[in-house]
Design a protein around this motif. Sequence first.
Motif, PDB file in Angstrom:
ATOM      1  N   GLY A  88      34.600 156.477  15.237  1.00  0.00           N
ATOM      2  CA  GLY A  88      34.194 157.771  14.695  1.00  0.00           C
ATOM      3  C   GLY A  88      35.352 158.494  14.040  1.00  0.00           C
ATOM      4  O   GLY A  88      36.447 157.924  13.883  1.00  0.00           O
ATOM      5  N   PRO A 144      37.413 160.779  15.110  1.00  0.00           N
ATOM      6  CA  PRO A 144      38.699 160.873  15.806  1.00  0.00           C
ATOM      7  C   PRO A 144      39.593 159.662  15.549  1.00  0.00           C
ATOM      8  O   PRO A 144      40.823 159.794  15.519  1.00  0.00           O
ATOM      9  N   PHE A 147      41.529 166.790  10.665  1.00  0.00           N
ATOM     10  CA  PHE A 147      40.172 167.354  10.627  1.00  0.00           C
ATOM     11  C   PHE A 147      40.091 168.507   9.631  1.00  0.00           C
ATOM     12  O   PHE A 147      39.160 168.588   8.844  1.00  0.00           O
ATOM     13  N   ASP A 183      44.500 167.765  14.394  1.00  0.00           N
ATOM     14  CA  ASP A 183      43.900 169.012  13.879  1.00  0.00           C
ATOM     15  C   ASP A 183      44.017 169.084  12.366  1.00  0.00           C
ATOM     16  O   ASP A 183      43.063 169.436  11.675  1.00  0.00           O
ATOM     17  N   ARG A 225      30.166 154.060   7.964  1.00  0.00           N
ATOM     18  CA  ARG A 225      30.624 155.423   7.688  1.00  0.00           C
ATOM     19  C   ARG A 225      32.147 155.489   7.648  1.00  0.00           C
ATOM     20  O   ARG A 225      32.726 156.209   6.831  1.00  0.00           O
ATOM     21  N   HIS A 230      37.748 163.385  27.288  1.00  0.00           N
ATOM     22  CA  HIS A 230      38.029 162.283  26.368  1.00  0.00           C
ATOM     23  C   HIS A 230      39.416 161.688  26.644  1.00  0.00           C
ATOM     24  O   HIS A 230      39.992 161.017  25.800  1.00  0.00           O
ATOM     25  N   ARG A 270      27.902 153.570  12.118  1.00  0.00           N
ATOM     26  CA  ARG A 270      29.225 154.187  12.326  1.00  0.00           C
ATOM     27  C   ARG A 270      30.320 153.412  11.585  1.00  0.00           C
ATOM     28  O   ARG A 270      31.220 154.009  10.990  1.00  0.00           O
TER      29      ARG A 270
END
Length: 279
Positions: free
Chosen positions: A131, A133, A152, A149, A101, A243, A98
């Motif tokens: 990650g 987020p 992403f 948003d 990444r 979350h 992770r």
Amino acid sequence: MFADLHLHTFFSDGTYSPEELVASAKRLNFATVALTDHDTVEGCAPTERLCAAAGMEFLSGTELTAEQDGNEIHILGYCFDRANSKLLLEIAKFQTVRQNRIREMVARLNQLSIPLEAEAVFTLANCRAPGRPHVARALVDAGFCESLDEAFERFLKKSRPAWVPKFKMSAGHAIDLLHQAGGLAVMAHPGLNRSDKVIPGMVEAGLDGIECFHTKHSSATASRYLKLAQRFHLLVTGGSDCHGASKGKPVMGSVKLPYHYVEELKQRAASKRGSEKAA
Ligand code: AMP
Ligand code: ZN
Ligand code: FE
Ligand code: FE
């Protein structure tokens, strides 16, 4: 009596601290909670202590990212030994994956002339299993995006320019890993995977249960998985997958799992451990 068996804290990509999570669960009158942070068990010890002080039952958990027939599958682990060295070693490997990444996603953003630094993401994430987020939050904090948003949509979703595929263990390996640590393996939110055809293969690989109740499952979806659970003799679990407070509204409380499912889960874990000892 009710339980929420799918919860996240800031030890992975949630925003709640263990204190906030336990306070919220207490307010909602939950008898039992399980912490299921992605690819980590770091938050379990503090959450367990806080639950004990609040008079709530705590189950150790985690949510492992895995793959079955090319589909990303999330596998919830429950009732395992948190000190199991093989489990901890594997989890550490996936935490490194992770972290690498994140560096790769940041490098791609840099190529798009977005001068974000990997260290900014790690500082913000402040956990071992960072990650997307966290990258999204870092992009917003630095003013490169208006919202998570947008981050992403423009960069981080699958096939967007900063998206980097994640190396995943096979579902069978995740299931074995949890079993050798004395735990149970449950398929998370099957309704979000849209690929029920992977379920028989996972049952073959030793899957113990299926998450029938989830915030994003309609009651028709929950019924469909309850029938599947019966057909394959799988345990039934459920949780909110909260979350943290989302847009001011905590989603904890959206799923209230009747306590008898917790009893069945614990009984299955105990009887599996018992039969292993006898063998
Ligand atoms: P990762 O494990 O790094 O691939 O990140 C997966 C997490 O990103 C999921 O648990 C979601 O919470 C979040 N996520 C995935 N897609 C989106 C999206 N389109 N918008 C907001 N959050 C997302
Ligand atoms: Zn998550
Ligand atoms: Fe998940
Ligand atoms: Fe989750």
